[in-house]
Scaffold this motif. Structure first.
Motif, PDB file in Angstrom:
ATOM      1  N   ARG A   1      13.490   4.505  10.773  1.00  0.00           N
ATOM      2  CA  ARG A   1      13.203   3.122  10.107  1.00  0.00           C
ATOM      3  C   ARG A   1      13.234   2.043  10.762  1.00  0.00           C
ATOM      4  O   ARG A   1      12.698   0.992  10.805  1.00  0.00           O
TER       5      ARG A   1
ATOM      6  N   LEU B   1      11.380   4.793  -1.095  1.00  0.00           N
ATOM      7  CA  LEU B   1      10.002   5.520  -0.329  1.00  0.00           C
ATOM      8  C   LEU B   1       9.441   5.826  -1.583  1.00  0.00           C
ATOM      9  O   LEU B   1       9.892   6.308  -2.607  1.00  0.00           O
TER      10      LEU B   1
ATOM     11  N   ASN C   1       0.803  -1.146   0.045  1.00  0.00           N
ATOM     12  CA  ASN C   1       0.048   0.100  -0.119  1.00  0.00           C
ATOM     13  C   ASN C   1       0.983   1.148   0.156  1.00  0.00           C
ATOM     14  O   ASN C   1       0.251   2.422   0.228  1.00  0.00           O
ATOM     15  N   GLN C   2       2.006   1.063   0.201  1.00  0.00           N
ATOM     16  CA  GLN C   2       3.008   2.152  -0.070  1.00  0.00           C
ATOM     17  C   GLN C   2       3.045   3.014   1.412  1.00  0.00           C
ATOM     18  O   GLN C   2       2.894   4.290   1.118  1.00  0.00           O
ATOM     19  N   THR C   3       2.550   2.498   2.341  1.00  0.00           N
ATOM     20  CA  THR C   3       2.289   3.396   3.604  1.00  0.00           C
ATOM     21  C   THR C   3       3.293   3.668   4.392  1.00  0.00           C
ATOM     22  O   THR C   3       3.526   4.560   5.134  1.00  0.00           O
TER      23      THR C   3
ATOM     24  N   PRO D   1       6.326   5.527   3.547  1.00  0.00           N
ATOM     25  CA  PRO D   1       6.429   7.077   3.606  1.00  0.00           C
ATOM     26  C   PRO D   1       5.732   7.825   4.730  1.00  0.00           C
ATOM     27  O   PRO D   1       6.224   8.830   5.471  1.00  0.00           O
ATOM     28  N   LEU D   2       4.244   7.598   5.231  1.00  0.00           N
ATOM     29  CA  LEU D   2       3.736   7.965   5.914  1.00  0.00           C
ATOM     30  C   LEU D   2       4.279   7.706   7.551  1.00  0.00           C
ATOM     31  O   LEU D   2       4.228   8.565   8.495  1.00  0.00           O
ATOM     32  N   TYR D   3       4.664   6.470   7.480  1.00  0.00           N
ATOM     33  CA  TYR D   3       5.415   6.434   9.074  1.00  0.00           C
ATOM     34  C   TYR D   3       6.652   6.979   8.852  1.00  0.00           C
ATOM     35  O   TYR D   3       7.191   7.349  10.059  1.00  0.00           O
ATOM     36  N   PHE D   4       7.343   6.695   7.991  1.00  0.00           N
ATOM     37  CA  PHE D   4       8.879   7.369   7.918  1.00  0.00           C
ATOM     38  C   PHE D   4       8.844   8.860   8.033  1.00  0.00           C
ATOM     39  O   PHE D   4      10.114   9.455   8.362  1.00  0.00           O
ATOM     40  N   SER D   5       7.807   9.355   7.666  1.00  0.00           N
ATOM     41  CA  SER D   5       7.785  11.011   7.881  1.00  0.00           C
ATOM     42  C   SER D   5       7.126  11.546   9.166  1.00  0.00           C
ATOM     43  O   SER D   5       6.722  12.397   9.533  1.00  0.00           O
ATOM     44  N   ARG D   6       7.221  10.396  10.020  1.00  0.00           N
ATOM     45  CA  ARG D   6       6.599  10.781  11.348  1.00  0.00           C
ATOM     46  C   ARG D   6       8.084  10.568  12.473  1.00  0.00           C
ATOM     47  O   ARG D   6       8.998   9.818  11.927  1.00  0.00           O
TER      48      ARG D   6
END
Lengths: 284, 309
Positions: free
Chosen positions: A120, A284, A107-109, A111-116
């Motif tokens: 990693r 990402l 789902n390419q989710t 980037p949403l986690y890693f922008s928080r």
């Protein structure tokens, strides 16, 4: 809008309250992973499979308790529950690990986690920890049930204490199984974005060497080959460590016990490192 | 303190592709458009601001912090909306946004409240209890915006937020971004390859091409002093030019027309008086409006009919 209207748009409110940091976010991710593993907070469809497996492992414990209450025989000791249930645990992980890991890739989710405010490596370790805990609970829960049934039937304080010690030993063995199984599963799942593919790959990784190992054990007789063969199978590895730790006789490992422990540590460490590397390199 | 400041920012990917090249800029809070063609380096720029990519050389500061040294602190105060699809289809929108709020450090109950609020602000009400998989593209874009907004960031980074939307959806999204920048008081960086689309909502623009900075400035600075009046007379063009020069207007000839910079409304009167004094037949007096797009292209400015004549 009329003057008598009671609905007010209070507009956007800035947030000045607490912002809990990275540790909290990692814990939130872990909890989320644990819930996803058992389909909690998700559709009924997502609950079916995990709870069928939970039901089957629990059924094992219930039967063991019933047999013991009827005949007084210990049909399934605490420590043997993980090995008896290992195939179910593996199937559980083959479905749940992709659910936790491959889904975010698909789902390419990420980037949403890693922008928080997490690293990693935090993401990778939280997912691993969630998977480990889920698979441990899958075994430790029924072991607790075994204990409840047995302690109730012994009736004496000393008997209950012996049962409790037995259960703790069982929990250690469950942790061993959970560690080996989940570290390999999470790594395999992190490499495939398609869940079906990841699930297949996990089963293959665990099962591909098992027939060969079984053949070597039966051919090798009392030789060293038979004693070393289970090392090659992640499916049998935790049982080898258990035999060494608790002097069980389910696998003929001879005096190679420490080697089994070493291989287990190395395998888990290698999988964890590769997992961290995988998420450092993930695009990402 | 500038919102974003970079100095000689350069990013070269391992393959040898230079995505950003010697970029130096400083922008003030507000709505900032980051424009450039596909592959100009917009997404690389955003990821560098988030601390997801380390610059090869140069320095970058976001909200006064260095994302290479304090990425977690920067990300706690920044919201990011990626360009591509990034939502799990099997999750309920409210649940997902709540989860993302907790990932940003909001306590559980606050996360739930703010998730509902954020979804309401982007225009999702009862639909928020449905699975994201059943949403239209426009609704998905709104959820993506909501998850970036949920932890009340000081800066929003929006990568192509109008991607895949129909014209009405684009207008709604742009209006929403404008509201966030003005009413909510949150600075926004909007990436787009369509300058015409975002120039009307932006306070300032950063234009990049091939990883190089074309221009970074406030919109009003870009458009000020660029409006010109085009005068066309049937005869006596040189005569008029000389007369205008006497009155302090610098006219340049372009074809049969004279171009005079439009400083204020008095310029119109001055020109009309000059033409009347010389008794020349005036054919046209047009205002040529420069749109920001023309600052980045070599095309001639478009001529619009002025209503003053």
């Amino acid at each position: 809008m009329s003057d008598t209207s009671v609905i007010h748009d209070i507009g956007y409110q800035r947030y000045a309250g607490a912002r809990l940091g990275r540790a909290y976010a990692v814990r939130a991710l872990f909890e989320h992973g644990l819930r996803v593993a058992f389909g909690l907070g998700r559709s009924a469809k997502a609950k079916i499979f995990p709870w069928i497996v939970v039901g089957l492992v629990t059924l094992l414990a219930v039967i063991a308790v019933a047999v013991r209450a009827q005949t007084g025989e210990t049909f399934l000791p605490y420590q043997e529950l993980p090995s008896v249930a290992s195939l179910l645990v593996l199937v559980f992980l083959a479905v749940v690990a992709p659910e936790l890991v491959s889904r975010d890739l698909r789902n390419q989710t990420l980037p949403l986690y890693f922008s928080r405010p997490i690293k990693r490596s935090d993401y990778a370790l939280a997912k691993f920890a969630a998977l480990f805990t889920a698979s441990w609970l899958l075994m430790a829960g029924p072991q607790l049930l075994l204990f409840a049934g047995s302690a109730f039937s012994t009736g004496t304080g000393a008997g209950a204490w012996a049962e409790a010690r037995g259960m703790l030993g069982g929990w250690v063995v469950s942790a061993l199984y959970a560690l080996v199984f989940s570290s390999v599963s999470v790594l395999v799942a992190s490499l495939a974005s398609r869940r079906a593919f990841a699930a297949g790959a996990i089963v293959v990784v665990f099962m591909v060497t098992t027939p060969v190992v079984g053949l070597l054990i039966s051919l090798g007789g009392d030789g060293n080959l038979a004693k070393l063969a289970p090392l090659a199978s992640p499916f049998l590895l935790p049982e080898g460590v258990r035999v060494w730790l608790y002097h069980a006789d389910s696998l003929p490992i001879g005096s190679f016990g420490p080697l089994y422990a070493l291989v287990t540590v190395l395998l888990t460490a290698a999988c964890t490192l590769l997992l961290l590397l995988r998420y450092r390199k993930v695009s990402l | 303190m500038p919102l974003i400041a970079t100095r000689s920012l350069t990013k070269t990917y391992p393959g040898g592709v230079t995505a950003l090249s010697d970029l130096t800029l400083a922008v003030e809070p507000g709505i900032i458009g980051l424009v450039g063609a596909n592959g100009a380096g917009k997404s690389t720029m955003i990821k560098t601001l988030l601390g997801l990519l380390a610059p090869t050389t140069g320095e970058v500061q976001v909200l006064g912090l260095d994302p290479t040294k304090a990425p977690e602190q920067v990300r706690a105060r920044v919201g990011y909306m990626p360009e591509h699809d990034c939502l799990p289809p099997d999750m309920i929108a409210a649940e997902f946004v709540t989860h993302m709020a907790r990932m940003s450090g909001l306590p559980r109950t606050v996360a739930r409240e703010r998730a509902s609020e954020a979804l309401r602000h982007v225009g999702l009400y009862e639909e928020r209890y449905r699975q994201i998989g059943g949403y239209s593209t426009g609704m998905k874009q709104r959820v993506k915006l909501a998850q970036a907004l949920v932890h009340d960031p000081d800066l929003l980074l929006l990568d192509e937020p109008t991607n895949g939307l129909d014209p009405a959806g684009r207008d709604a999204m742009l209006a929403l971004i404008q509201r966030i920048g003005t009413e909510f008081g949150i600075s926004v960086v909007v990436c787009s390859h369509l300058l015409g689309e975002i120039e009307r909502i932006c306070d300032s623009l950063i234009a990049i091409e091939g990883g190089r900075l074309l221009r970074a400035d406030r919109i009003d600075a870009m458009t000020t002093g660029t409006d010109v009046l085009a005068i066309e007379v049937a005869e006596g063009t040189e005569q008029l030019s000389a007369a205008l020069a006497e009155r302090g207007l610098r006219a340049t000839a372009e074809g049969r027309m004279l171009l005079v910079p439009l400083d204020d409304e008095a310029t119109y009167d001055l020109i009309l008086r000059t033409v009347a004094d010389l008794d020349l037949p005036l054919h046209r007096l047009d205002q040529r409006r420069h749109r920001v797009a023309e600052l980045f292209s070599t095309e001639a400015p478009t001529v619009q009919e002025a209503t003053h004549v």
